[in-house]
Design a protein around this motif. Sequence first.
Motif, PDB file in Angstrom:
ATOM      1  N   LEU A 124       0.814  -1.312   0.100  1.00 40.13           N
ATOM      2  CA  LEU A 124       0.123  -0.041   0.012  1.00 40.13           C
ATOM      3  C   LEU A 124       0.818   1.201   0.096  1.00 40.13           C
ATOM      4  CD1 LEU A 124      -2.517  -1.159   2.423  1.00 40.13           C
ATOM      5  CD2 LEU A 124      -3.008  -0.943   0.158  1.00 40.13           C
ATOM      6  N   VAL A 125       2.221   1.201  -0.361  1.00 38.38           N
ATOM      7  CA  VAL A 125       3.031   2.071  -0.470  1.00 38.38           C
ATOM      8  C   VAL A 125       2.588   3.350  -1.230  1.00 38.38           C
ATOM      9  CG1 VAL A 125       5.331   3.014  -1.181  1.00 38.38           C
ATOM     10  CG2 VAL A 125       5.141   0.644  -0.138  1.00 38.38           C
ATOM     11  N   GLY A 126       2.477   4.510  -0.754  1.00 42.67           N
ATOM     12  CA  GLY A 126       2.169   5.789  -1.148  1.00 42.67           C
ATOM     13  C   GLY A 126       0.628   6.044  -1.265  1.00 42.67           C
ATOM     14  N   ARG A 127      -0.281   5.018  -0.841  1.00 41.61           N
ATOM     15  CA  ARG A 127      -1.666   5.139  -0.685  1.00 41.61           C
ATOM     16  C   ARG A 127      -2.312   5.513   0.588  1.00 41.61           C
ATOM     17  NH1 ARG A 127      -4.824   1.033  -4.467  1.00 41.61           N
ATOM     18  NH2 ARG A 127      -5.433   3.069  -5.340  1.00 41.61           N
ATOM     19  N   THR A 128      -3.487   6.111   0.363  1.00 37.31           N
ATOM     20  CA  THR A 128      -3.907   6.463   1.814  1.00 37.31           C
ATOM     21  C   THR A 128      -5.205   5.359   2.133  1.00 37.31           C
ATOM     22  OG1 THR A 128      -5.502   8.041   0.405  1.00 37.31           O
ATOM     23  CG2 THR A 128      -3.356   9.013   1.593  1.00 37.31           C
ATOM     24  N   VAL A 129      -5.306   5.263   3.280  1.00 40.24           N
ATOM     25  CA  VAL A 129      -6.405   4.172   3.822  1.00 40.24           C
ATOM     26  C   VAL A 129      -7.348   4.916   4.646  1.00 40.24           C
ATOM     27  CG1 VAL A 129      -6.566   2.000   4.560  1.00 40.24           C
ATOM     28  CG2 VAL A 129      -4.774   2.326   3.205  1.00 40.24           C
ATOM     29  N   LEU A 130      -8.495   4.563   4.757  1.00 36.47           N
ATOM     30  CA  LEU A 130      -9.489   4.866   5.818  1.00 36.47           C
ATOM     31  C   LEU A 130     -10.113   3.577   6.281  1.00 36.47           C
ATOM     32  CD1 LEU A 130     -11.350   6.800   7.446  1.00 36.47           C
ATOM     33  CD2 LEU A 130     -13.043   6.764   5.430  1.00 36.47           C
ATOM     34  N   ASP A 131     -10.016   3.028   7.285  1.00 34.28           N
ATOM     35  CA  ASP A 131     -10.637   1.909   8.144  1.00 34.28           C
ATOM     36  C   ASP A 131     -11.973   2.428   9.045  1.00 34.28           C
ATOM     37  OD1 ASP A 131     -10.955  -0.363   9.405  1.00 34.28           O
ATOM     38  OD2 ASP A 131      -9.479  -0.551  10.786  1.00 34.28           O
ATOM     39  N   VAL A 177     -10.103   9.105  14.051  1.00 35.54           N
ATOM     40  CA  VAL A 177     -11.529   9.885  14.060  1.00 35.54           C
ATOM     41  C   VAL A 177     -12.646   9.258  14.733  1.00 35.54           C
ATOM     42  CG1 VAL A 177     -12.786  11.181  12.722  1.00 35.54           C
ATOM     43  CG2 VAL A 177     -10.501  11.215  12.130  1.00 35.54           C
ATOM     44  N   THR A 178     -13.281  10.028  15.601  1.00 39.47           N
ATOM     45  CA  THR A 178     -14.426   9.402  15.996  1.00 39.47           C
ATOM     46  C   THR A 178     -15.677   9.995  15.375  1.00 39.47           C
ATOM     47  OG1 THR A 178     -13.318   9.157  18.179  1.00 39.47           O
ATOM     48  CG2 THR A 178     -15.622   9.347  18.217  1.00 39.47           C
ATOM     49  N   LEU A 179     -16.171   9.354  14.713  1.00 40.74           N
ATOM     50  CA  LEU A 179     -17.161   9.927  13.762  1.00 40.74           C
ATOM     51  C   LEU A 179     -18.120   8.839  13.259  1.00 40.74           C
ATOM     52  CD1 LEU A 179     -17.826  12.690  12.254  1.00 40.74           C
ATOM     53  CD2 LEU A 179     -16.633  11.791  10.173  1.00 40.74           C
ATOM     54  N   ASP A 180     -19.448   9.078  13.099  1.00 37.58           N
ATOM     55  CA  ASP A 180     -20.328   8.276  12.769  1.00 37.58           C
ATOM     56  C   ASP A 180     -20.338   8.072  11.296  1.00 37.58           C
ATOM     57  OD1 ASP A 180     -23.128   7.451  11.797  1.00 37.58           O
ATOM     58  OD2 ASP A 180     -23.230   6.725  13.841  1.00 37.58           O
ATOM     59  N   VAL A 181     -20.640   6.824  10.757  1.00 35.85           N
ATOM     60  CA  VAL A 181     -20.260   6.571   9.288  1.00 35.85           C
ATOM     61  C   VAL A 181     -21.380   7.491   8.417  1.00 35.85           C
ATOM     62  CG1 VAL A 181     -21.917   4.726   9.190  1.00 35.85           C
ATOM     63  CG2 VAL A 181     -20.374   4.895   7.425  1.00 35.85           C
ATOM     64  N   LEU A 182     -22.491   7.885   8.880  1.00 36.56           N
ATOM     65  CA  LEU A 182     -23.479   8.806   8.312  1.00 36.56           C
ATOM     66  C   LEU A 182     -22.953  10.120   8.450  1.00 36.56           C
ATOM     67  CD1 LEU A 182     -26.857   7.217   9.747  1.00 36.56           C
ATOM     68  CD2 LEU A 182     -25.729   6.647   7.649  1.00 36.56           C
ATOM     69  N   GLU A 183     -22.011  10.565   9.074  1.00 35.16           N
ATOM     70  CA  GLU A 183     -21.475  11.917   8.919  1.00 35.16           C
ATOM     71  C   GLU A 183     -20.283  11.928   8.366  1.00 35.16           C
ATOM     72  OE1 GLU A 183     -21.160  12.893  13.043  1.00 35.16           O
ATOM     73  OE2 GLU A 183     -22.839  13.113  13.519  1.00 35.16           O
ATOM     74  N   LEU A 184     -19.756  10.674   7.379  1.00 38.30           N
ATOM     75  CA  LEU A 184     -18.745  10.842   6.447  1.00 38.30           C
ATOM     76  C   LEU A 184     -18.724  11.935   5.337  1.00 38.30           C
ATOM     77  CD1 LEU A 184     -17.644   7.288   6.028  1.00 38.30           C
ATOM     78  CD2 LEU A 184     -16.234   8.850   7.093  1.00 38.30           C
ATOM     79  N   SER A 185     -17.541  12.766   4.879  1.00 39.70           N
ATOM     80  CA  SER A 185     -17.777  13.303   3.975  1.00 39.70           C
ATOM     81  C   SER A 185     -16.313  13.652   3.475  1.00 39.70           C
ATOM     82  CB  SER A 185     -18.608  14.821   3.910  1.00 39.70           C
ATOM     83  OG  SER A 185     -17.669  15.858   4.882  1.00 39.70           O
ATOM     84  N   ALA A 186     -16.151  14.034   2.138  1.00 36.19           N
ATOM     85  CA  ALA A 186     -14.854  14.378   1.708  1.00 36.19           C
ATOM     86  C   ALA A 186     -14.302  15.768   2.368  1.00 36.19           C
ATOM     87  CB  ALA A 186     -14.754  14.440   0.174  1.00 36.19           C
ATOM     88  N   GLU A 187     -15.126  16.640   2.497  1.00 34.64           N
ATOM     89  CA  GLU A 187     -15.028  17.794   3.104  1.00 34.64           C
ATOM     90  C   GLU A 187     -14.524  17.670   4.466  1.00 34.64           C
ATOM     91  OE1 GLU A 187     -17.583  18.259  -0.390  1.00 34.64           O
ATOM     92  OE2 GLU A 187     -17.928  17.168   1.719  1.00 34.64           O
ATOM     93  N   ARG A 188     -15.018  16.601   5.322  1.00 31.06           N
ATOM     94  CA  ARG A 188     -14.520  16.425   6.506  1.00 31.06           C
ATOM     95  C   ARG A 188     -13.117  15.979   6.630  1.00 31.06           C
ATOM     96  NH1 ARG A 188     -19.385  15.793  10.839  1.00 31.06           N
ATOM     97  NH2 ARG A 188     -17.641  16.187  12.281  1.00 31.06           N
ATOM     98  N   LEU A 236     -23.547   3.738   2.553  1.00 31.70           N
ATOM     99  CA  LEU A 236     -22.854   3.329   1.530  1.00 31.70           C
ATOM    100  C   LEU A 236     -22.751   4.728   0.820  1.00 31.70           C
ATOM    101  CD1 LEU A 236     -24.277  -0.036   0.499  1.00 31.70           C
ATOM    102  CD2 LEU A 236     -22.026   0.439   1.478  1.00 31.70           C
ATOM    103  N   GLU A 237     -23.631   5.639   0.631  1.00 30.75           N
ATOM    104  CA  GLU A 237     -23.353   6.959  -0.210  1.00 30.75           C
ATOM    105  C   GLU A 237     -22.440   7.687   0.526  1.00 30.75           C
ATOM    106  OE1 GLU A 237     -27.165   8.674  -0.039  1.00 30.75           O
ATOM    107  OE2 GLU A 237     -28.149   7.835  -1.725  1.00 30.75           O
ATOM    108  N   ARG A 238     -22.352   7.742   1.761  1.00 29.60           N
ATOM    109  CA  ARG A 238     -21.306   8.568   2.592  1.00 29.60           C
ATOM    110  C   ARG A 238     -19.794   7.711   2.248  1.00 29.60           C
ATOM    111  NH1 ARG A 238     -24.767  11.470   2.701  1.00 29.60           N
ATOM    112  NH2 ARG A 238     -25.942  12.392   4.475  1.00 29.60           N
ATOM    113  N   VAL A 239     -19.824   6.338   2.437  1.00 31.71           N
ATOM    114  CA  VAL A 239     -18.622   5.699   1.900  1.00 31.71           C
ATOM    115  C   VAL A 239     -18.195   6.144   0.700  1.00 31.71           C
ATOM    116  CG1 VAL A 239     -17.701   3.641   1.656  1.00 31.71           C
ATOM    117  CG2 VAL A 239     -19.180   3.905   3.684  1.00 31.71           C
ATOM    118  N   TYR A 240     -19.128   6.166  -0.267  1.00 34.05           N
ATOM    119  CA  TYR A 240     -18.678   6.280  -1.755  1.00 34.05           C
ATOM    120  C   TYR A 240     -18.095   7.708  -1.755  1.00 34.05           C
ATOM    121  CZ  TYR A 240     -19.077   7.412  -6.618  1.00 34.05           C
ATOM    122  OH  TYR A 240     -18.877   7.700  -8.064  1.00 34.05           O
ATOM    123  N   SER A 241     -18.516   8.699  -0.781  1.00 25.61           N
ATOM    124  CA  SER A 241     -18.195   9.979  -1.049  1.00 25.61           C
ATOM    125  C   SER A 241     -16.745  10.091  -0.819  1.00 25.61           C
ATOM    126  CB  SER A 241     -19.021  11.019  -0.078  1.00 25.61           C
ATOM    127  OG  SER A 241     -18.878  10.757   1.067  1.00 25.61           O
TER     128      SER A 241
END
Length: 260
Positions: free
Chosen positions: A58-65, A119-130, A153-158
Amino acid sequence: MARVMDTGGANPTSAEELREAVLKLRWHHTMDLGHGIVTPGGDATLEKLATLGLPASLVGRTVLDIGAWDGFFSFEAERRGASRVVALDHFCWLQSEGHPSKAGFELARRALRSSVEDVTLDVLELSAERLGLFDVVLFLGVLYHVRHPLLALERVYSVTSDLLILETEVARLGTRRPMMVFLPEDELGGDPTNWWTPNQAAVVAMLKDVGFRDVRVAASRRPAVSAARGVRRLARAIGGRDRAPVTTAQADRIVVHARR
């Protein structure tokens, strides 16, 4: 006395102190913290990792778990060379009863000298802006826990710029049509935080609906119990004639790779 970290204060500074700290906590993931210390998690962590198809590098890649819990998969992504890893959780990190808490993640991060962000955040509050966009997003064992799965899944896609790796429980409902079972109580494994059991077709269809173009089932695992018995019990629970819990051992689990 072997030194395992240098964090100062009341934090463990030796293998013996780390072992004592580990034993004081509840764990979900089983992970090696070094010096022969392995967390006593109840999840088949290494077996799950083997099914995910996580890139070896995953060298050079960003990951969100998402739904990181104790952080095993976050730390594994870091070990594989990811340039940035963000571990995200909400429910498990904010409550203290019934499930392991964030304390395990924090202890493991110190022990592993990790740079994984949290990051402590609900999946429904995910956004690229945040949070920004991530090359690889892990969404493991979470989908059936959210009240609004399509919105999740819409939030995950974003926040996914390339690859989503989703692992979830699914039900065999005897149809190829996309369907989901609503579980308002504790029908699935006696756990009231389980809300939905989709079938495989529903998982694939929802991912395509929110925008992923290339969606494929990368792995599936059937339980050791009789498939027919599992379907019968689930059908009885849906029909209300049998209130016995439909246990997790009687459902399939799948891994899906979805690309934008």
